[in-house]
Scaffold this active site. Sequence first.
Site, PDB file in Angstrom:
ATOM      1  N   TYR A   1       0.818  -1.227   0.000  1.00  0.00           N
ATOM      2  CA  TYR A   1       0.000   0.000   0.000  1.00  0.00           C
ATOM      3  C   TYR A   1       0.843   1.264   0.000  1.00  0.00           C
ATOM      4  CZ  TYR A   1      -3.875  -3.104   0.623  1.00  0.00           C
ATOM      5  OH  TYR A   1      -4.796  -4.102   0.409  1.00  0.00           O
ATOM      6  N   GLY A   2       1.740   1.378   1.006  1.00  0.00           N
ATOM      7  CA  GLY A   2       2.533   2.597   1.112  1.00  0.00           C
ATOM      8  C   GLY A   2       3.414   2.792  -0.108  1.00  0.00           C
TER       9      GLY A   2
ATOM     10  N   GLY B   1       0.455  -7.076   0.537  1.00  0.00           N
ATOM     11  CA  GLY B   1      -0.641  -7.624   1.323  1.00  0.00           C
ATOM     12  C   GLY B   1      -1.980  -7.614   0.599  1.00  0.00           C
TER      13      GLY B   1
ATOM     14  N   ASN C   1      -5.028 -10.401   1.384  1.00  0.00           N
ATOM     15  CA  ASN C   1      -5.872  -9.987   2.506  1.00  0.00           C
ATOM     16  C   ASN C   1      -7.361 -10.113   2.190  1.00  0.00           C
ATOM     17  OD1 ASN C   1      -6.744  -7.534   1.291  1.00  0.00           O
ATOM     18  ND2 ASN C   1      -4.941  -6.455   2.061  1.00  0.00           N
ATOM     19  N   GLY C   2      -8.159  -9.905   3.233  1.00  0.00           N
ATOM     20  CA  GLY C   2      -9.607 -10.062   3.132  1.00  0.00           C
ATOM     21  C   GLY C   2     -10.299  -8.856   2.517  1.00  0.00           C
TER      22      GLY C   2
ATOM     23  N   VAL D   1      15.869  -6.403  -1.923  1.00  0.00           N
ATOM     24  CA  VAL D   1      16.888  -5.459  -1.484  1.00  0.00           C
ATOM     25  C   VAL D   1      17.552  -5.999  -0.225  1.00  0.00           C
ATOM     26  CG1 VAL D   1      17.387  -3.116  -0.728  1.00  0.00           C
ATOM     27  CG2 VAL D   1      15.616  -3.531  -2.466  1.00  0.00           C
TER      28      VAL D   1
ATOM     29  N   GLU E   1     -14.318  -8.849  13.676  1.00  0.00           N
ATOM     30  CA  GLU E   1     -14.908  -9.167  12.386  1.00  0.00           C
ATOM     31  C   GLU E   1     -15.397 -10.609  12.398  1.00  0.00           C
ATOM     32  OE1 GLU E   1     -11.117  -8.520  10.403  1.00  0.00           O
ATOM     33  OE2 GLU E   1     -11.345 -10.483   9.494  1.00  0.00           O
TER      34      GLU E   1
ATOM     35  N   HIS F   1      -1.837  -8.099  11.073  1.00  0.00           N
ATOM     36  CA  HIS F   1      -1.741  -6.631  11.039  1.00  0.00           C
ATOM     37  C   HIS F   1      -0.477  -6.108  11.725  1.00  0.00           C
ATOM     38  CE1 HIS F   1      -6.484  -6.545  10.991  1.00  0.00           C
ATOM     39  NE2 HIS F   1      -5.976  -6.995   9.850  1.00  0.00           N
TER      40      HIS F   1
ATOM     41  N   GLY G   1       3.293   0.583   6.654  1.00  0.00           N
ATOM     42  CA  GLY G   1       2.686   0.311   7.960  1.00  0.00           C
ATOM     43  C   GLY G   1       3.641   0.429   9.134  1.00  0.00           C
TER      44      GLY G   1
ATOM     45  N   ASN H   1      -9.032  -2.635  10.721  1.00  0.00           N
ATOM     46  CA  ASN H   1      -8.142  -3.227   9.719  1.00  0.00           C
ATOM     47  C   ASN H   1      -7.314  -2.089   9.113  1.00  0.00           C
ATOM     48  OD1 ASN H   1     -10.978  -4.245   9.908  1.00  0.00           O
ATOM     49  ND2 ASN H   1      -9.944  -6.076   9.193  1.00  0.00           N
TER      50      ASN H   1
ATOM     51  N   PHE I   1      -5.275  -1.285   6.235  1.00  0.00           N
ATOM     52  CA  PHE I   1      -4.711  -0.796   4.968  1.00  0.00           C
ATOM     53  C   PHE I   1      -5.248   0.539   4.488  1.00  0.00           C
ATOM     54  CE2 PHE I   1      -7.625  -3.932   2.619  1.00  0.00           C
ATOM     55  CZ  PHE I   1      -8.362  -2.988   1.902  1.00  0.00           C
TER      56      PHE I   1
HETATM   57  P1  FDA Z   1       2.884  -4.720   2.514  1.00  0.00           P
HETATM   58  O1  FDA Z   1       3.222  -5.793   3.481  1.00  0.00           O
HETATM   59  O2  FDA Z   1       1.541  -4.734   1.898  1.00  0.00           O
HETATM   60  O3  FDA Z   1       3.933  -4.729   1.317  1.00  0.00           O
HETATM   61  C1  FDA Z   1       5.314  -4.866   1.498  1.00  0.00           C
HETATM   62  C2  FDA Z   1       5.923  -5.444   0.238  1.00  0.00           C
HETATM   63  O4  FDA Z   1       7.324  -5.298   0.279  1.00  0.00           O
HETATM   64  C3  FDA Z   1       5.647  -6.923   0.027  1.00  0.00           C
HETATM   65  O5  FDA Z   1       5.157  -7.136  -1.272  1.00  0.00           O
HETATM   66  C4  FDA Z   1       7.008  -7.582   0.229  1.00  0.00           C
HETATM   67  O6  FDA Z   1       7.198  -8.736  -0.566  1.00  0.00           O
HETATM   68  C5  FDA Z   1       7.949  -6.481  -0.186  1.00  0.00           C
HETATM   69  N1  FDA Z   1       9.271  -6.555   0.433  1.00  0.00           N
HETATM   70  C6  FDA Z   1       9.560  -6.732   1.738  1.00  0.00           C
HETATM   71  N2  FDA Z   1      10.891  -6.702   1.952  1.00  0.00           N
HETATM   72  C7  FDA Z   1      11.466  -6.494   0.748  1.00  0.00           C
HETATM   73  C8  FDA Z   1      12.824  -6.374   0.308  1.00  0.00           C
HETATM   74  N3  FDA Z   1      13.858  -6.437   1.163  1.00  0.00           N
HETATM   75  N4  FDA Z   1      13.058  -6.192  -1.016  1.00  0.00           N
HETATM   76  C9  FDA Z   1      12.029  -6.119  -1.900  1.00  0.00           C
HETATM   77  N5  FDA Z   1      10.725  -6.227  -1.526  1.00  0.00           N
HETATM   78  C10 FDA Z   1      10.454  -6.403  -0.226  1.00  0.00           C
HETATM   79  N6  FDA Z   1      -5.778  -5.325   6.225  1.00  0.00           N
HETATM   80  C11 FDA Z   1      -6.965  -4.688   6.055  1.00  0.00           C
HETATM   81  O7  FDA Z   1      -7.030  -3.463   6.152  1.00  0.00           O
HETATM   82  N7  FDA Z   1      -8.088  -5.420   5.760  1.00  0.00           N
HETATM   83  C12 FDA Z   1      -8.074  -6.776   5.673  1.00  0.00           C
HETATM   84  O8  FDA Z   1      -9.106  -7.397   5.380  1.00  0.00           O
HETATM   85  C13 FDA Z   1      -6.837  -7.452   5.890  1.00  0.00           C
HETATM   86  N8  FDA Z   1      -6.752  -8.825   5.862  1.00  0.00           N
HETATM   87  C14 FDA Z   1      -5.524  -9.452   5.890  1.00  0.00           C
HETATM   88  C15 FDA Z   1      -5.433 -10.833   5.685  1.00  0.00           C
HETATM   89  C16 FDA Z   1      -4.178 -11.442   5.606  1.00  0.00           C
HETATM   90  C17 FDA Z   1      -4.081 -12.926   5.398  1.00  0.00           C
HETATM   91  C18 FDA Z   1      -2.998 -10.655   5.749  1.00  0.00           C
HETATM   92  C19 FDA Z   1      -1.634 -11.267   5.665  1.00  0.00           C
HETATM   93  C20 FDA Z   1      -3.095  -9.290   5.964  1.00  0.00           C
HETATM   94  C21 FDA Z   1      -4.343  -8.671   6.045  1.00  0.00           C
HETATM   95  N9  FDA Z   1      -4.459  -7.295   6.221  1.00  0.00           N
HETATM   96  C22 FDA Z   1      -5.689  -6.676   6.119  1.00  0.00           C
HETATM   97  C23 FDA Z   1      -3.271  -6.458   6.482  1.00  0.00           C
HETATM   98  C24 FDA Z   1      -2.793  -5.652   5.271  1.00  0.00           C
HETATM   99  O9  FDA Z   1      -2.676  -6.480   4.138  1.00  0.00           O
HETATM  100  C25 FDA Z   1      -1.450  -4.999   5.630  1.00  0.00           C
HETATM  101  O10 FDA Z   1      -1.675  -4.131   6.724  1.00  0.00           O
HETATM  102  C26 FDA Z   1      -0.857  -4.200   4.474  1.00  0.00           C
HETATM  103  O11 FDA Z   1      -0.648  -5.007   3.347  1.00  0.00           O
HETATM  104  C27 FDA Z   1       0.448  -3.545   4.883  1.00  0.00           C
HETATM  105  O12 FDA Z   1       0.826  -2.633   3.864  1.00  0.00           O
HETATM  106  P2  FDA Z   1       2.300  -2.101   3.728  1.00  0.00           P
HETATM  107  O13 FDA Z   1       2.301  -1.022   2.711  1.00  0.00           O
HETATM  108  O14 FDA Z   1       2.815  -1.750   5.085  1.00  0.00           O
HETATM  109  O15 FDA Z   1       3.198  -3.328   3.235  1.00  0.00           O
END
Ligand code: FDA
Length: 498
Positions: free
Chosen positions: A15-16, A110, A114-115, A245, A352, A437, A465, A475, A477
């Site tokens: 997301y970010g 994510g 995610n859901g 990275v 939820e 989360h 995050g 939740n 995102f």
């Molecule tokens: P996010 O984790 O999305 O992305 C980080 C990315 O960076 C990944 O693609 C990873 O592979 C990559 N990466 C990491 N290290 C790296 C490196 N060294 N080099 C290159 N790439 C690298 N939230 C919500 O609001 N509603 C919901 O319904 C749900 N449900 C849910 C279910 C499940 C099963 C999970 C696992 C999570 C959820 N979430 C959720 C949480 C939500 O998905 C989560 O909060 C966000 O994806 C976090 O977003 P970020 O931008 O922080 O990073």
Amino acid sequence: IAQDEVPAIVIGTGYGASVAALRLGEAGVKTVMLEMGQLWNQPGPDGKVFCTMLKPDRRSMWLKTRTEAPLATMLWLDIVNKDIEKYTGVLDRVNFAEMSVYVGRGVGGGSLVNGGMAVTPQRAYFQEILPQVDANEMYSRFFPLANRTLRVNNIPTSYFETSEYYHFARVSRQHATKAGFQTTFVPNVYDFGYMEREERAGATKSALAGEVIYGNNHGKASLDKTYLADALGTGNVSIRTLSRVKRIRPRTGGGYLLTVEELDTTGNVLRQKEMGCRKLFLGAGSLGTTELLLRARENGDLPNVSGEVGKGWGPNGNIMTARTVATGFKQSTIPTLAINDWANQQRPVFAEIAPMPAGLETFVALYLAITKNPERGTFRFDRAADKLTLDWTRSQSQPAVNAAKGLFDEINRANLTTYRHDLFGNNKAFADDFTYHPLGGCVLGRATDGFGRLRGHQDLYVTDGSLIPGSVGANPFVTITALAERNLARIVAEDLNH
Ligand code: FDA
């Protein structure tokens, strides 16, 4: 070692990261995104891009030889998890000593697993956790912008009230109401128009065919369909996949030099590459971003990374629990309703109502409770093992368990029902050892300035995050997205011309 030079690099595609790439691309900045996971657009032998939860194969998990599903057992039996071929699959479970964290891997982070629950947090709580952020601006401008761009929609009540696939949620609502609790509908990025067509007009089933944590083949507006598509559409953004990275260090004359490992689909490093950039945005998620910065500090690449990095981590008070209730064998994977007892002064809970789609009656009413757990963990970097560690003990989950128990004890009492003890290992009624989360590690205003600029470093930004201090009460995102929008608006306005 080949060297590339680009104006901006964004690490990650969650997301970010996606917000950063879109806004940089729109501002005319040539930007490369580096993602360790794959691009999920090639069908496997079954003609589908993603596998289902009930029949997981190598596409399910990131470099594991056995799946690690959140519900490990059923009737205490090890029948849920399956052996799989080691592959760069879409869902990872990172196991720290006393806490496991689920994260998505692939273009979209994510959003692929995610859901889809797209919740704008309650304003009073948002102000409590991030008091320095202008809430007026967030709620009038950036939350609406995030909701629009993520394509958030609501389930039509006519559909919810009549679909067999939401019987499970209606039963839980009835039980909550009987105990005197309120429920609220939860918006989502899954297209409910599509879901209705799955049930009634023959559209290929996805949410109604048990797809979610290992990816949805249809229906869900994951980031590759929204922010990332828009970012690529600017003509200034490109994405490199299977590119992890490893190191970040400053360059003489400004900017940063990255060591990037190119992976094959079994996780082997094919080669290492050096890439240089002027501006660097860390969007690797709470775990990924914090790990990169702590490694850089510990190995001397970025010795001035502040002591605040690694602190303020929390699992958003996540606790899973289940009750013995007939919930039906047809269940949509997309949750749409929550028991909302967040106003409770002693033990705020937003639970939820989660599905348990097994294709048969399992007598499981499942919940993912978000609680207000004040405990925080700290990340450290173990240099010898080249590994991120997390100081978090099982006892730190207890406040969250107590809150969830308070709510569900009352629901069980009012309905003469009981907890399930066969699903989470060790006869536990509450899963207190994993989170979906992960939040924090580079907290806004502490590790960074008020807009995600890493303290003590020029042109180095945190955008995911890890900025959020361990809890958001819903939740996460939508909050991660809206906060990144706010920070990027400022950074684009102030930082791009020098
Ligand atoms: P996010 O984790 O999305 O992305 C980080 C990315 O960076 C990944 O693609 C990873 O592979 C990559 N990466 C990491 N290290 C790296 C490196 N060294 N080099 C290159 N790439 C690298 N939230 C919500 O609001 N509603 C919901 O319904 C749900 N449900 C849910 C279910 C499940 C099963 C999970 C696992 C999570 C959820 N979430 C959720 C949480 C939500 O998905 C989560 O909060 C966000 O994806 C976090 O977003 P970020 O931008 O922080 O990073």
